[in-house]
Design an enzyme around this catalytic site. Sequence first.
Site, PDB file in Angstrom:
ATOM      1  N   GLY A  70     -16.501  53.185  24.280  1.00 36.03           N
ATOM      2  CA  GLY A  70     -16.976  54.551  24.457  1.00 36.03           C
ATOM      3  C   GLY A  70     -15.925  55.378  25.175  1.00 36.03           C
ATOM      4  O   GLY A  70     -15.108  54.837  25.927  1.00 36.03           O
TER       5      GLY A  70
ATOM      6  N   GLN B  78     -12.727  62.445  30.019  1.00 34.50           N
ATOM      7  CA  GLN B  78     -11.717  61.403  30.223  1.00 34.50           C
ATOM      8  C   GLN B  78     -10.384  61.757  29.561  1.00 34.50           C
ATOM      9  O   GLN B  78      -9.360  61.160  29.885  1.00 34.50           O
ATOM     10  CB  GLN B  78     -12.212  60.054  29.682  1.00 34.50           C
ATOM     11  CG  GLN B  78     -13.382  59.496  30.486  1.00 34.50           C
ATOM     12  CD  GLN B  78     -13.825  58.160  29.929  1.00 34.50           C
ATOM     13  OE1 GLN B  78     -14.577  58.110  28.974  1.00 34.50           O
ATOM     14  NE2 GLN B  78     -13.342  57.079  30.514  1.00 34.50           N
TER      15      GLN B  78
ATOM     16  N   CYS C 164     -14.626  50.793  32.600  1.00 29.79           N
ATOM     17  CA  CYS C 164     -14.398  52.179  32.197  1.00 29.79           C
ATOM     18  C   CYS C 164     -12.911  52.361  31.927  1.00 29.79           C
ATOM     19  O   CYS C 164     -12.091  51.868  32.708  1.00 29.79           O
ATOM     20  CB  CYS C 164     -14.844  53.106  33.327  1.00 29.79           C
ATOM     21  SG  CYS C 164     -14.643  54.850  32.941  1.00 29.79           S
ATOM     22  N   LEU C 165     -12.589  53.059  30.851  1.00 32.06           N
ATOM     23  CA  LEU C 165     -11.174  53.268  30.524  1.00 32.06           C
ATOM     24  C   LEU C 165     -10.471  54.096  31.599  1.00 32.06           C
ATOM     25  O   LEU C 165      -9.250  54.057  31.704  1.00 32.06           O
ATOM     26  CB  LEU C 165     -11.033  53.931  29.144  1.00 32.06           C
ATOM     27  CG  LEU C 165     -11.493  53.066  27.956  1.00 32.06           C
ATOM     28  CD1 LEU C 165     -11.401  53.858  26.657  1.00 32.06           C
ATOM     29  CD2 LEU C 165     -10.680  51.786  27.850  1.00 32.06           C
TER      30      LEU C 165
ATOM     31  N   HIS D 282     -23.721  55.382  30.108  1.00 30.65           N
ATOM     32  CA  HIS D 282     -22.452  55.431  30.850  1.00 30.65           C
ATOM     33  C   HIS D 282     -21.657  56.684  30.430  1.00 30.65           C
ATOM     34  O   HIS D 282     -21.142  57.414  31.277  1.00 30.65           O
ATOM     35  CB  HIS D 282     -21.662  54.141  30.540  1.00 30.65           C
ATOM     36  CG  HIS D 282     -20.267  54.093  31.080  1.00 30.65           C
ATOM     37  ND1 HIS D 282     -19.841  53.113  31.958  1.00 30.65           N
ATOM     38  CD2 HIS D 282     -19.178  54.884  30.863  1.00 30.65           C
ATOM     39  CE1 HIS D 282     -18.561  53.322  32.249  1.00 30.65           C
ATOM     40  NE2 HIS D 282     -18.134  54.389  31.598  1.00 30.65           N
ATOM     41  N   GLU D 283     -21.594  56.930  29.116  1.00 29.83           N
ATOM     42  CA  GLU D 283     -20.822  58.083  28.623  1.00 29.83           C
ATOM     43  C   GLU D 283     -21.501  59.400  28.999  1.00 29.83           C
ATOM     44  O   GLU D 283     -20.838  60.370  29.355  1.00 29.83           O
ATOM     45  CB  GLU D 283     -20.620  57.994  27.102  1.00 29.83           C
ATOM     46  CG  GLU D 283     -19.861  56.762  26.615  1.00 29.83           C
ATOM     47  CD  GLU D 283     -18.573  56.485  27.362  1.00 29.83           C
ATOM     48  OE1 GLU D 283     -17.920  57.434  27.827  1.00 29.83           O
ATOM     49  OE2 GLU D 283     -18.227  55.295  27.523  1.00 29.83           O
TER      50      GLU D 283
ATOM     51  N   HIS E  58     -20.654  60.500  32.379  1.00 28.62           N
ATOM     52  CA  HIS E  58     -19.340  61.156  32.468  1.00 28.62           C
ATOM     53  C   HIS E  58     -19.468  62.668  32.302  1.00 28.62           C
ATOM     54  O   HIS E  58     -18.748  63.427  32.944  1.00 28.62           O
ATOM     55  CB  HIS E  58     -18.401  60.648  31.371  1.00 28.62           C
ATOM     56  CG  HIS E  58     -17.636  59.407  31.723  1.00 28.62           C
ATOM     57  ND1 HIS E  58     -16.756  59.350  32.777  1.00 28.62           N
ATOM     58  CD2 HIS E  58     -17.605  58.179  31.150  1.00 28.62           C
ATOM     59  CE1 HIS E  58     -16.207  58.136  32.828  1.00 28.62           C
ATOM     60  NE2 HIS E  58     -16.713  57.400  31.856  1.00 28.62           N
TER      61      HIS E  58
HETATM   62 ZN    ZN Z   1     -16.311  55.405  31.503  1.00 30.78          ZN
END
Ligand code: ZN
Length: 173
Positions: free
Chosen positions: A46, A51, A95-96, A137-138, A141
Amino acid sequence: MSIRPILIHPDPRLKKLCQPIESVSTDIGKLAEDMLETMYDAPGVGLAAPQVGVLKRLFVMDCVKEEGESPRPMALINPEIIATSDEVNTYEEGCLSIPEHYAEVTRPKRVTLRWLGLDGKTHEEEFDGLWATCAQHELDHLNGKLFIDHLGTIKRSMITRKMQKLKRDKARG
Ligand SMILES: [Zn+2]
């Protein structure tokens, strides 16, 4: 399509409330394609617009993990949670924007989302398991919230300090 750089925590842009998207323009289509390419390249399941430094309500995901199953790239514009299950699930999340740190987060096991698709239509679907965790989670963000905000203060500041160090080391080369 092109791969965009992913912001690394801590970054003020990851703490902002993102703004709704007014229309599904070609720019938004291009952004979603870039985000999917960036996500697959990372690799991740995701990726949210903030991000990549775009403070708009859009995220992409694809939680198909089984070998041989075809990918399901999804782009969700202005997503909203319209229902959640009482039953919860605990996943080790990553998380990226917080590379190499993982922690268990408990969230509702199933969520029903409503969103605008790249086709300009409203979609509604119930997600379960990893898909449900990823979607929540997304969506966090888009509200300036990271998975570490679900952890205790000590764990959160420990991870943040390590990330600050990583960024300093990177900046030094
Ligand atoms: Zn994340």
